[in-house]
Write a protein that holds these residues in place. Structure first.
Motif, PDB file in Angstrom:
ATOM      1  N   ASP A 197       0.814  -1.206   0.000  1.00 21.98           N
ATOM      2  CA  ASP A 197       0.000   0.000   0.000  1.00 21.98           C
ATOM      3  C   ASP A 197       0.843   1.250   0.000  1.00 21.98           C
ATOM      4  OD1 ASP A 197      -2.125  -1.624   0.034  1.00 21.98           O
ATOM      5  OD2 ASP A 197      -2.678  -1.312   2.139  1.00 21.98           O
ATOM      6  N   SER A 198       1.997   1.235   0.631  1.00 26.43           N
ATOM      7  CA  SER A 198       2.798   2.440   0.751  1.00 26.43           C
ATOM      8  C   SER A 198       3.499   2.808  -0.512  1.00 26.43           C
ATOM      9  CB  SER A 198       3.830   2.257   1.882  1.00 26.43           C
ATOM     10  OG  SER A 198       4.687   1.179   1.549  1.00 26.43           O
ATOM     11  N   ALA A 199       3.876   1.805  -1.322  1.00 33.93           N
ATOM     12  CA  ALA A 199       4.683   2.097  -2.509  1.00 33.93           C
ATOM     13  C   ALA A 199       3.802   2.424  -3.691  1.00 33.93           C
ATOM     14  CB  ALA A 199       5.601   0.912  -2.817  1.00 33.93           C
ATOM     15  N   SER A 200       3.035   1.440  -4.170  1.00 32.44           N
ATOM     16  CA  SER A 200       2.251   1.671  -5.381  1.00 32.44           C
ATOM     17  C   SER A 200       0.899   0.982  -5.293  1.00 32.44           C
ATOM     18  CB  SER A 200       3.009   1.164  -6.606  1.00 32.44           C
ATOM     19  OG  SER A 200       3.295  -0.204  -6.467  1.00 32.44           O
ATOM     20  N   GLY A 201       0.454   0.729  -4.097  1.00 30.15           N
ATOM     21  CA  GLY A 201      -0.775  -0.033  -3.919  1.00 30.15           C
ATOM     22  C   GLY A 201      -2.011   0.822  -3.951  1.00 30.15           C
ATOM     23  N   VAL A 202      -2.634   1.066  -2.796  1.00 31.04           N
ATOM     24  CA  VAL A 202      -3.927   1.732  -2.719  1.00 31.04           C
ATOM     25  C   VAL A 202      -3.775   3.214  -3.029  1.00 31.04           C
ATOM     26  CG1 VAL A 202      -5.873   2.281  -1.231  1.00 31.04           C
ATOM     27  CG2 VAL A 202      -4.714   0.078  -1.009  1.00 31.04           C
ATOM     28  N   ALA A 203      -4.613   3.702  -3.941  1.00 33.68           N
ATOM     29  CA  ALA A 203      -4.567   5.122  -4.287  1.00 33.68           C
ATOM     30  C   ALA A 203      -5.304   5.928  -3.220  1.00 33.68           C
ATOM     31  CB  ALA A 203      -5.208   5.342  -5.654  1.00 33.68           C
ATOM     32  N   ARG A 204      -4.731   7.060  -2.858  1.00 32.78           N
ATOM     33  CA  ARG A 204      -5.390   7.934  -1.898  1.00 32.78           C
ATOM     34  C   ARG A 204      -6.573   8.617  -2.571  1.00 32.78           C
ATOM     35  NH1 ARG A 204       0.100   8.766  -1.361  1.00 32.78           N
ATOM     36  NH2 ARG A 204       0.986   8.077   0.627  1.00 32.78           N
ATOM     37  N   PRO A 205      -7.567   9.026  -1.773  1.00 31.52           N
ATOM     38  CA  PRO A 205      -8.729   9.709  -2.349  1.00 31.52           C
ATOM     39  C   PRO A 205      -8.287  10.921  -3.153  1.00 31.52           C
ATOM     40  CG  PRO A 205      -9.164   9.118  -0.065  1.00 31.52           C
ATOM     41  CD  PRO A 205      -7.719   8.830  -0.317  1.00 31.52           C
ATOM     42  N   GLY A 206      -8.809  11.039  -4.361  1.00 32.12           N
ATOM     43  CA  GLY A 206      -8.489  12.163  -5.230  1.00 32.12           C
ATOM     44  C   GLY A 206      -7.200  12.000  -5.990  1.00 32.12           C
ATOM     45  N   SER A 207      -6.465  10.876  -5.788  1.00 32.20           N
ATOM     46  CA  SER A 207      -5.212  10.645  -6.508  1.00 32.20           C
ATOM     47  C   SER A 207      -5.422   9.582  -7.576  1.00 32.20           C
ATOM     48  CB  SER A 207      -4.110  10.211  -5.537  1.00 32.20           C
ATOM     49  OG  SER A 207      -4.432   8.948  -4.985  1.00 32.20           O
ATOM     50  N   LEU A 208      -4.453   9.477  -8.497  1.00 27.07           N
ATOM     51  CA  LEU A 208      -4.488   8.464  -9.553  1.00 27.07           C
ATOM     52  C   LEU A 208      -3.629   7.283  -9.142  1.00 27.07           C
ATOM     53  CD1 LEU A 208      -4.103  10.768 -12.702  1.00 27.07           C
ATOM     54  CD2 LEU A 208      -6.202  10.002 -11.592  1.00 27.07           C
ATOM     55  N   ARG A 209      -4.113   6.086  -9.461  1.00 22.52           N
ATOM     56  CA  ARG A 209      -3.334   4.904  -9.117  1.00 22.52           C
ATOM     57  C   ARG A 209      -2.153   4.770 -10.077  1.00 22.52           C
ATOM     58  NH1 ARG A 209      -3.330   0.078  -6.620  1.00 22.52           N
ATOM     59  NH2 ARG A 209      -5.344   0.462  -5.651  1.00 22.52           N
ATOM     60  N   PRO A 210      -0.928   4.693  -9.564  1.00 29.58           N
ATOM     61  CA  PRO A 210       0.224   4.455 -10.440  1.00 29.58           C
ATOM     62  C   PRO A 210       0.258   2.988 -10.878  1.00 29.58           C
ATOM     63  CG  PRO A 210       0.936   4.558  -8.150  1.00 29.58           C
ATOM     64  CD  PRO A 210      -0.548   4.875  -8.156  1.00 29.58           C
ATOM     65  N   ASP A 226      -6.966   6.383 -23.988  1.00 26.83           N
ATOM     66  CA  ASP A 226      -6.174   7.608 -24.121  1.00 26.83           C
ATOM     67  C   ASP A 226      -6.366   8.554 -22.942  1.00 26.83           C
ATOM     68  OD1 ASP A 226      -5.258   6.669 -26.516  1.00 26.83           O
ATOM     69  OD2 ASP A 226      -6.734   7.746 -27.736  1.00 26.83           O
ATOM     70  N   GLY A 227      -7.474   8.378 -22.194  1.00 26.93           N
ATOM     71  CA  GLY A 227      -7.702   9.212 -21.021  1.00 26.93           C
ATOM     72  C   GLY A 227      -7.181   8.598 -19.748  1.00 26.93           C
ATOM     73  N   ASP A 228      -6.349   7.562 -19.878  1.00 24.92           N
ATOM     74  CA  ASP A 228      -5.757   6.858 -18.736  1.00 24.92           C
ATOM     75  C   ASP A 228      -6.828   6.258 -17.824  1.00 24.92           C
ATOM     76  OD1 ASP A 228      -3.226   7.411 -19.618  1.00 24.92           O
ATOM     77  OD2 ASP A 228      -2.985   9.208 -18.389  1.00 24.92           O
ATOM     78  N   VAL A 229      -7.859   5.661 -18.441  1.00 26.52           N
ATOM     79  CA  VAL A 229      -8.925   4.984 -17.714  1.00 26.52           C
ATOM     80  C   VAL A 229      -8.878   3.502 -18.065  1.00 26.52           C
ATOM     81  CG1 VAL A 229     -11.411   4.813 -17.362  1.00 26.52           C
ATOM     82  CG2 VAL A 229     -10.353   7.053 -17.670  1.00 26.52           C
ATOM     83  N   ARG A 253      -2.510  -0.013 -24.980  1.00 27.22           N
ATOM     84  CA  ARG A 253      -1.823  -0.097 -23.698  1.00 27.22           C
ATOM     85  C   ARG A 253      -2.578  -1.026 -22.750  1.00 27.22           C
ATOM     86  NH1 ARG A 253      -1.035   5.746 -21.402  1.00 27.22           N
ATOM     87  NH2 ARG A 253      -3.291   5.802 -21.818  1.00 27.22           N
ATOM     88  N   VAL A 254      -1.809  -1.789 -21.985  1.00 29.51           N
ATOM     89  CA  VAL A 254      -2.389  -2.672 -20.983  1.00 29.51           C
ATOM     90  C   VAL A 254      -1.652  -2.485 -19.667  1.00 29.51           C
ATOM     91  CG1 VAL A 254      -3.134  -4.387 -22.665  1.00 29.51           C
ATOM     92  CG2 VAL A 254      -0.872  -4.593 -21.616  1.00 29.51           C
ATOM     93  N   ILE A 255      -2.337  -2.809 -18.574  1.00 25.70           N
ATOM     94  CA  ILE A 255      -1.718  -2.750 -17.257  1.00 25.70           C
ATOM     95  C   ILE A 255      -0.958  -4.047 -17.039  1.00 25.70           C
ATOM     96  CG2 ILE A 255      -2.166  -2.648 -14.771  1.00 25.70           C
ATOM     97  CD1 ILE A 255      -4.578  -0.893 -15.404  1.00 25.70           C
ATOM     98  N   ALA A 256       0.320  -3.940 -16.677  1.00 26.41           N
ATOM     99  CA  ALA A 256       1.193  -5.103 -16.600  1.00 26.41           C
ATOM    100  C   ALA A 256       1.632  -5.415 -15.181  1.00 26.41           C
ATOM    101  CB  ALA A 256       2.417  -4.894 -17.487  1.00 26.41           C
ATOM    102  N   ALA A 257       0.981  -4.812 -14.181  1.00 23.28           N
ATOM    103  CA  ALA A 257       1.336  -5.103 -12.791  1.00 23.28           C
ATOM    104  C   ALA A 257       0.133  -4.818 -11.907  1.00 23.28           C
ATOM    105  CB  ALA A 257       2.541  -4.276 -12.358  1.00 23.28           C
ATOM    106  N   GLY A 258      -0.030  -5.648 -10.883  1.00 20.27           N
ATOM    107  CA  GLY A 258      -1.101  -5.429  -9.922  1.00 20.27           C
ATOM    108  C   GLY A 258      -2.491  -5.480 -10.511  1.00 20.27           C
ATOM    109  N   VAL A 259      -2.733  -6.407 -11.452  1.00 20.25           N
ATOM    110  CA  VAL A 259      -4.020  -6.439 -12.142  1.00 20.25           C
ATOM    111  C   VAL A 259      -5.174  -6.748 -11.195  1.00 20.25           C
ATOM    112  CG1 VAL A 259      -3.026  -7.002 -14.379  1.00 20.25           C
ATOM    113  CG2 VAL A 259      -3.592  -8.842 -12.783  1.00 20.25           C
ATOM    114  N   ARG A 281      -2.379   6.323 -13.654  1.00 21.50           N
ATOM    115  CA  ARG A 281      -1.283   7.072 -14.278  1.00 21.50           C
ATOM    116  C   ARG A 281      -0.093   6.137 -14.455  1.00 21.50           C
ATOM    117  NH1 ARG A 281       2.789   8.462 -10.738  1.00 21.50           N
ATOM    118  NH2 ARG A 281       2.280   8.413  -8.497  1.00 21.50           N
ATOM    119  N   PRO A 282       0.616   6.247 -15.602  1.00 19.38           N
ATOM    120  CA  PRO A 282       1.773   5.367 -15.860  1.00 19.38           C
ATOM    121  C   PRO A 282       2.816   5.556 -14.764  1.00 19.38           C
ATOM    122  CG  PRO A 282       1.118   6.493 -17.857  1.00 19.38           C
ATOM    123  CD  PRO A 282       0.335   7.128 -16.746  1.00 19.38           C
ATOM    124  N   LEU A 283       3.319   4.421 -14.300  1.00 14.34           N
ATOM    125  CA  LEU A 283       4.325   4.439 -13.242  1.00 14.34           C
ATOM    126  C   LEU A 283       5.689   4.682 -13.844  1.00 14.34           C
ATOM    127  CD1 LEU A 283       5.111   3.947 -10.267  1.00 14.34           C
ATOM    128  CD2 LEU A 283       5.297   1.519 -10.829  1.00 14.34           C
TER     129      LEU A 283
END
Length: 371
Positions: free
Chosen positions: A34-47, A317-320, A347-353, A363-365
């Motif tokens: 959760d601290s590194a790249s896990g749970v997104a904070r409210p109002g933030s984008l998930r990396p 294209d809208g990072d959704v 584009r596909v998500i390649a981690a933490g699916v 957002r791209p990490l």
């Protein structure tokens, strides 16, 4: 050797894909917190880690290091022994079929021929006399039989002597190149001792090793119909075409790879010798099974199963994120080949699916330097 390549059962494809996706997902879950790249904070984008689906057709070409070998190679010897008196060839010299390579002193063999000719003439004269005497019933049939046998024996000895005389000259059995000369002029040589090593000049072999995984995916007999591109290290700008000739049916014990031999015409304007390094380019789409729809390649970690179906998370294209149903056709190293549901360049998500949901903004990490 048999025709390339071997058959491969495909019944375990689904199980292999499932295992690969399970391992990939497990590694990713264990590597994310959760601290590194896990749970997104409210109002933030998930990396998230983003991968681009690449055309499998464009990646179906594979290169192998290879080496040249003589397509035709012979060690030539004299069938008789004697003193070498003629040796007009040198290593590296081109030679035509029928040209003299080496010659022995003929005098001892000519003397033997003359001796056998005299003995043959004598045996024939005795035979003729025995025929006349037998016709007059002055000798027994056994005497005539002995004369006939002596005549045949003398004739065989004469033929052998003439053949030995002919074998004092060693001539090229085909057009080629003198690769090595094993003796010097005026040297005594025994029968069947190596005189020269000769190589064919019209064709050259290309030898390289293929991993067993590639052979298992290949279609039987397709290699004979598929051209291979060859580039020599001494002339990388030019491309030559080689054809499959044979392959080993027993793998190398250390590398578990199979030796494959290609054949190509020997270029007239380029000096090609055995042992030269080459690069072999193979079109895997023409060799492998199920190559009619090559599809795209994505990392194993991007693919997951849900309710018996296979999916990836596609990013627009809208990072959704959007869950896309796909068809998995095979494993390509650390990638999975998909033949439906995804196009090259997407584009596909390649981690933490497992942490992604539909319509999630991401957002791209970007990796930090040093990681």
């Amino acid at each position: 050797m048999t025709g390339l390549f071997m058959q491969n059962g495909v019944g375990s494809l689904k199980a292999a894909l499932g295992l690969a996706m399970l391992i990939g997902a497990g590694l990713l879950l264990s590597g994310c917190d959760d601290s590194a790249s896990g749970v997104a904070r409210p109002g933030s984008l998930r990396p998230v880690k983003i991968a681009i689906a690449q055309s499998a057709a464009g990646l179906r070409t594979r290169t192998f290091p290879g080496v040249t070998e003589a397509a035709r190679k012979s060690t030539l010897t004299f069938r008789v022994g004697g003193l070498v008196q003629r040796l007009p060839v040198k290593a590296g010299q081109k030679i035509r079929k029928g040209e003299l390579i080496a010659g022995l002193d003929e005098i001892p063999y000519r003397n033997v021929v003359r001796d056998r000719e005299a003995k043959y003439q004598l045996a024939r004269a005795r035979h003729d006399r025995q025929v006349v005497l037998f016709g007059k019933k002055l000798i027994a049939k056994s005497s005539l039989d002995e004369a006939e046998a002596a005549l045949k024996e003398a004739r065989a000895a004469l033929d052998n002597a003439r053949l030995d005389l002919k074998h004092t000259s060693l001539r090229a059995p085909y057009d080629g190149l003198i690769a090595r000369v094993h003796l010097d002029n005026y040297q005594n040589v025994a029968a069947n001792a190596p005189v020269v090593t000769m190589q064919g000049a019209d064709k050259i072999d290309i030898v390289f090793s293929v991993p067993e995984q590639l052979l298992l995916r290949a279609r039987r007999g397709q290699a004979a119909k598929t051209p291979f591109k060859i580039r020599f290290d001494t002339d990388t700008e030019r491309v030559f075409i080689a054809r499959y000739r044979k392959h080993d049916s027993i793998p190398d014990t250390a590398t578990r790879s199979y030796r494959v031999v290609l054949e190509m015409p020997n270029p007239e304007d380029l000096l090609i010798l055995p042992g030269m390094s080459v690069t072999v380019e193979a079109d895997l789409s023409a060799l492998e099974k199920d190559s009619g729809a090559p599809g795209v390649l994505v990392p194993v970690e991007a693919v997951f199963e849900q309710d018996g179906k296979t999916y990836v998370w596609r990013v627009d294209d809208g990072d959704v994120s959007h869950k896309a149903s796909v068809i998995a056709a095979g494993i390509e190293g650390r990638h999975i080949r998909l033949t439906g549901g995804l196009e090259a360049g997407q584009r596909v998500i390649a981690a933490g699916v497992s942490q992604i949901t539909e319509n999630m903004r991401v957002r791209p990490l970007t990796k930090e330097r040093g990681l």
